[in-house]
Scaffold this active site. Structure first.
Site, PDB file in Angstrom:
ATOM      1  N   LYS A 118      49.688  31.612  43.530  1.00  0.00           N
ATOM      2  CA  LYS A 118      49.131  32.763  44.249  1.00  0.00           C
ATOM      3  C   LYS A 118      48.812  32.407  45.699  1.00  0.00           C
ATOM      4  CE  LYS A 118      45.597  34.635  42.180  1.00  0.00           C
ATOM      5  NZ  LYS A 118      44.243  35.079  41.762  1.00  0.00           N
ATOM      6  N   LYS A 130      40.079  25.989  40.412  1.00  0.00           N
ATOM      7  CA  LYS A 130      39.222  26.978  39.734  1.00  0.00           C
ATOM      8  C   LYS A 130      38.087  26.235  39.055  1.00  0.00           C
ATOM      9  CE  LYS A 130      39.310  31.479  39.048  1.00  0.00           C
ATOM     10  NZ  LYS A 130      40.000  32.525  39.833  1.00  0.00           N
ATOM     11  N   GLY A 169      33.972  33.492  44.366  1.00  0.00           N
ATOM     12  CA  GLY A 169      33.547  34.208  43.165  1.00  0.00           C
ATOM     13  C   GLY A 169      34.684  34.496  42.200  1.00  0.00           C
ATOM     14  N   ASP A 170      34.331  34.911  41.021  1.00  0.00           N
ATOM     15  CA  ASP A 170      35.259  35.393  39.992  1.00  0.00           C
ATOM     16  C   ASP A 170      34.384  36.125  38.975  1.00  0.00           C
ATOM     17  OD1 ASP A 170      38.276  34.990  39.146  1.00  0.00           O
ATOM     18  OD2 ASP A 170      37.153  34.735  37.301  1.00  0.00           O
ATOM     19  N   THR A 213      40.279  42.213  46.952  1.00  0.00           N
ATOM     20  CA  THR A 213      41.139  42.039  45.772  1.00  0.00           C
ATOM     21  C   THR A 213      41.607  43.397  45.243  1.00  0.00           C
ATOM     22  OG1 THR A 213      39.810  40.111  45.221  1.00  0.00           O
ATOM     23  CG2 THR A 213      41.351  40.882  43.545  1.00  0.00           C
ATOM     24  N   SER A 383      39.612  35.349  51.647  1.00  0.00           N
ATOM     25  CA  SER A 383      38.846  34.092  51.595  1.00  0.00           C
ATOM     26  C   SER A 383      39.419  33.094  52.594  1.00  0.00           C
ATOM     27  CB  SER A 383      38.905  33.470  50.199  1.00  0.00           C
ATOM     28  OG  SER A 383      37.962  34.047  49.337  1.00  0.00           O
TER      29      SER A 383
HETATM   30  P1  NDP Z   1      33.345  40.984  37.551  1.00  0.00           P
HETATM   31  O1  NDP Z   1      32.453  40.020  36.893  1.00  0.00           O
HETATM   32  O2  NDP Z   1      32.897  41.693  38.769  1.00  0.00           O
HETATM   33  O3  NDP Z   1      33.810  42.095  36.492  1.00  0.00           O
HETATM   34  C1  NDP Z   1      34.463  41.738  35.339  1.00  0.00           C
HETATM   35  C2  NDP Z   1      34.762  42.990  34.540  1.00  0.00           C
HETATM   36  O4  NDP Z   1      35.652  42.657  33.483  1.00  0.00           O
HETATM   37  C3  NDP Z   1      33.543  43.594  33.900  1.00  0.00           C
HETATM   38  O5  NDP Z   1      33.721  44.967  33.786  1.00  0.00           O
HETATM   39  C4  NDP Z   1      33.536  42.920  32.545  1.00  0.00           C
HETATM   40  O6  NDP Z   1      32.846  43.626  31.535  1.00  0.00           O
HETATM   41  C5  NDP Z   1      35.003  42.860  32.238  1.00  0.00           C
HETATM   42  N1  NDP Z   1      35.255  41.733  31.334  1.00  0.00           N
HETATM   43  C6  NDP Z   1      34.988  40.431  31.577  1.00  0.00           C
HETATM   44  N2  NDP Z   1      35.315  39.680  30.518  1.00  0.00           N
HETATM   45  C7  NDP Z   1      35.801  40.527  29.606  1.00  0.00           C
HETATM   46  C8  NDP Z   1      36.299  40.336  28.298  1.00  0.00           C
HETATM   47  N3  NDP Z   1      36.384  39.120  27.739  1.00  0.00           N
HETATM   48  N4  NDP Z   1      36.759  41.444  27.653  1.00  0.00           N
HETATM   49  C9  NDP Z   1      36.675  42.686  28.220  1.00  0.00           C
HETATM   50  N5  NDP Z   1      36.185  42.913  29.457  1.00  0.00           N
HETATM   51  C10 NDP Z   1      35.769  41.848  30.132  1.00  0.00           C
HETATM   52  O7  NDP Z   1      34.695  40.181  37.829  1.00  0.00           O
HETATM   53  P2  NDP Z   1      35.864  40.516  38.852  1.00  0.00           P
HETATM   54  O8  NDP Z   1      36.038  41.974  39.001  1.00  0.00           O
HETATM   55  O9  NDP Z   1      35.645  39.685  40.058  1.00  0.00           O
HETATM   56  O10 NDP Z   1      37.128  39.878  38.086  1.00  0.00           O
HETATM   57  C11 NDP Z   1      37.964  40.646  37.234  1.00  0.00           C
HETATM   58  C12 NDP Z   1      39.321  39.972  37.117  1.00  0.00           C
HETATM   59  O11 NDP Z   1      39.913  39.866  38.407  1.00  0.00           O
HETATM   60  C13 NDP Z   1      39.309  38.555  36.555  1.00  0.00           C
HETATM   61  O12 NDP Z   1      40.497  38.347  35.824  1.00  0.00           O
HETATM   62  C14 NDP Z   1      39.341  37.688  37.816  1.00  0.00           C
HETATM   63  O13 NDP Z   1      39.865  36.407  37.557  1.00  0.00           O
HETATM   64  C15 NDP Z   1      40.283  38.513  38.671  1.00  0.00           C
HETATM   65  N6  NDP Z   1      40.228  38.271  40.105  1.00  0.00           N
HETATM   66  C16 NDP Z   1      39.060  38.370  40.803  1.00  0.00           C
HETATM   67  C17 NDP Z   1      39.059  38.177  42.172  1.00  0.00           C
HETATM   68  C18 NDP Z   1      37.844  38.382  42.996  1.00  0.00           C
HETATM   69  O14 NDP Z   1      37.959  38.298  44.234  1.00  0.00           O
HETATM   70  N7  NDP Z   1      36.686  38.662  42.430  1.00  0.00           N
HETATM   71  C19 NDP Z   1      40.276  37.771  42.886  1.00  0.00           C
HETATM   72  C20 NDP Z   1      41.478  37.774  42.076  1.00  0.00           C
HETATM   73  C21 NDP Z   1      41.419  37.993  40.733  1.00  0.00           C
HETATM   74  P3  NDP Z   1      31.478  43.052  30.928  1.00  0.00           P
HETATM   75  O15 NDP Z   1      30.439  43.360  31.954  1.00  0.00           O
HETATM   76  O16 NDP Z   1      31.299  43.757  29.642  1.00  0.00           O
HETATM   77  O17 NDP Z   1      31.684  41.561  30.750  1.00  0.00           O
HETATM   78  O1  2IT Z   2      41.364  34.626  41.206  1.00  0.00           O
HETATM   79  C1  2IT Z   2      41.117  34.618  42.431  1.00  0.00           C
HETATM   80  O2  2IT Z   2      42.019  34.656  43.278  1.00  0.00           O
HETATM   81  C2  2IT Z   2      39.710  34.626  42.843  1.00  0.00           C
HETATM   82  N1  2IT Z   2      38.838  34.675  41.991  1.00  0.00           N
HETATM   83  C3  2IT Z   2      39.365  34.534  44.287  1.00  0.00           C
HETATM   84  C4  2IT Z   2      39.483  33.121  44.775  1.00  0.00           C
HETATM   85  C5  2IT Z   2      38.994  32.890  46.177  1.00  0.00           C
HETATM   86  O3  2IT Z   2      38.951  31.696  46.530  1.00  0.00           O
HETATM   87  O4  2IT Z   2      38.660  33.821  46.904  1.00  0.00           O
END
Ligand code: NDP
Ligand code: 2IT
Length: 451
Positions: A118, A130, A169-170, A213, A383
């Site tokens: 990525k 990670k 974050g993640d 994102t 980032s």
């Molecule tokens: P958040 O913590 O903000 O939100 C996560 C969401 O996904 C919540 O609604 C949560 O629900 C749900 N969730 C988490 N685990 C599960 C599970 N096991 N089953 C069902 N629902 C689940 O995280 P993000 O929005 O930051 O991340 C979401 C996805 O995006 C992840 O795959 C992450 O790796 C990816 N991502 C994030 C980036 C970022 O900049 N933040 C960048 C690129 C990718 P609940 O509250 O019930 O747990």
């Molecule tokens: O999955 C991802 O790309 C992230 N959670 C963001 C990573 C970052 O360094 O901003």
């Protein structure tokens, strides 16, 4: 040695399975990439001889550590923390930190492996890493989260640095957690450097990092639709998740004219047939970030909507879908259902949300399918821009950053199209992303020799 003497894909995967017993998510991520890369490498002797894919699929290092903290009732709690530094061939290790009870070494190794491709796709100089912990932030007080973050960073600090490894974050790690971790890093090292991204705007954060994102995943979707002379106006969108990525994907999709009808969390999904508005999305953001509530509360607030406990939203008829929650949340049967209901495009906001069966279904159906490593790269890209701003000790203007995000997503789309053509004018974006990401990292590794 003749090219035909090299190991074939099944033998390669046998080795991966043997060396990583029980690490199902990691094996899945390697398999998905290897399927495309073996095909691409068929006539490329040097990459085989130098064992490039074998080396990318072996993390540079995996650090695991104990994290002790005290809860509000003075109980001593013990968690496990990790940092997986997968590959730094093209820049410092870079990738998020996840706090969720499901976190284990397999999950973090898959995420660090994906991140390597990525980050290469963004065109910025970032390697792949990670980290995270099996700590569950749900139901914890701010002080408990603070004590956990401080303890986590007290160990992590020795493995990271602005030119070494830059976490962000993640899942379960947002602005609050980054603030606590940055504060502890600064306190231990007495240095104010860009060691983390996703920071608050007051202390070195970048504008639009929070939105990047989700916005990026929608820009990528719009780019794919454009190749078929279509756009998002009037399209029905189904989105999973309700966190950072999902809410900002919903926001940008709505801005571009789509009707977003679902969001979800791990308890179920809400269906709002009228579609969301900015006001409704703002309400969800406050629900998740301030009140830390559950998506089921949406139906009390917005009559006409319904909550479906224990279910994912893929059965709701739609034109486009954005899985934005977590890995393996969209299975083969869901992919078939989406196609049966007329879905023409899927853009993965989450990392590996579609299982291998689902990926094969989308590929075979030749719909527009963007893998996470391409579609959700906008977050890590901004980032990367935060790192540049920190190094130069300046803050860029919002307008400039918004445009850079659009440009970077355009660039990723173009790279996927360059390597993803499979005949008949169709682009296999999974193949395109895998090959384009691989090539950049691989060529850097070739330059370094055997290290
Ligand atoms: P958040 O913590 O903000 O939100 C996560 C969401 O996904 C919540 O609604 C949560 O629900 C749900 N969730 C988490 N685990 C599960 C599970 N096991 N089953 C069902 N629902 C689940 O995280 P993000 O929005 O930051 O991340 C979401 C996805 O995006 C992840 O795959 C992450 O790796 C990816 N991502 C994030 C980036 C970022 O900049 N933040 C960048 C690129 C990718 P609940 O509250 O019930 O747990
Ligand atoms: O999955 C991802 O790309 C992230 N959670 C963001 C990573 C970052 O360094 O901003």
């Amino acid at each position: 040695m003749a090219v035909t003497d090299h190991v074939d894909l099944p033998t390669f995967m046998e080795g991966v399975k043997k060396r990583n017993p029980g690490q199902t998510e990691f094996i899945q991520a390697v398999q998905e990439v290897a399927e495309d890369i073996f095909d691409f490498l068929a006539d490329k002797e040097r990459y085989h001889r130098e064992q490039i894919l074998r080396r990318i699929a072996e993390p540079d290092r995996v650090v695991s550590f104990r994290v002790c903290w005290e809860d509000d009732n003075n109980n001593v709690r013990v968690q496990r923390g990790w940092r997986v530094q997968n590959n730094n061939a093209i820049g410092p290790y870079k990738g998020g930190i996840r706090f969720h009870p499901s976190v284990n070494e397999s999950v973090l190794k898959f995420l660090a492996f994906e991140q390597t491709f990525k980050n290469a796709l963004t065109g910025l100089p970032m390697g792949g890493g990670k980290g995270g912990s099996n700590f569950n932030p749900k139901g914890k007080s701010d002080h408990e989260v603070m004590r956990f973050c401080q303890s986590f960073m007290t160990e992590l600090y020795r493995h990271v640095g602005a030119d070494v490894d830059v976490p962000a974050g993640d899942i379960g790690v947002g602005g609050r957690e980054i603030g606590y971790m940055f504060g502890q890093y600064k306190r231990i090292t007495n240095q104010f450097t860009g060691v983390l991204t996703g920071k608050g705007l007051e202390y070195g954060g970048s504008l639009i990092r929070t939105e990047a994102t989700g916005y990026g995943a929608v820009y990528f979707l719009a780019n794919m639709l454009k190749t078929r002379d279509q756009d998002l106006v009037g399209k029905t969108a189904v989105i999973s998740g309700s966190g950072n990525v999902a809410t900002h994907a919903a926001e940008k999709a709505t801005m571009l004219g789509a009707k977003v009808v679902t969001l979800s969390d791990s308890s179920g999904f809400i269906h709002d047939p009228e579609g969301m508005t900015q006001e409704k999305i703002n309400w969800v953001k406050t629900l998740k970030n301030v009140r830390r509530g559950r998506i089921s509360e949406y139906v009390d607030q917005f009559p006409g909507s319904s909550f479906h406990a224990g279910k994912t939203p893929w059965g709701v008829p739609c034109d486009v879908a954005l899985p934005c929650a977590t890995q393996n949340e969209l299975l083969g049967e869901d992919a078939r259902e989406l196609i049966k209901n007329g879905c023409i495009a899927v853009s993965e906001g989450a990392n590996m949300p579609t299982d291998l069966d689902g990926v094969h279904v989308f590929k075979a159906a030749k719909i527009l399918f963007a893998p996470g490593k391409a579609a959700n790269a906008g977050g890590v890209a901004v980032s990367g821009l935060e790192m540049s701003q920190n190094s130069a000790r300046i803050s860029w203007k919002e307008e400039q950053l918004q445009q850079l995000l659009v440009d970077i997503m355009d660039g990723i789309h173009a790279r996927c199209v360059e390597y993803g053509q499979v005949g008949g004018g169709h682009c296999d974006y999974v193949r395109g992303a895998n090959i384009a990401g691989f090539k950049k990292v691989a060529d850097a590794m070739l330059a370094y020799g055997v290290v």
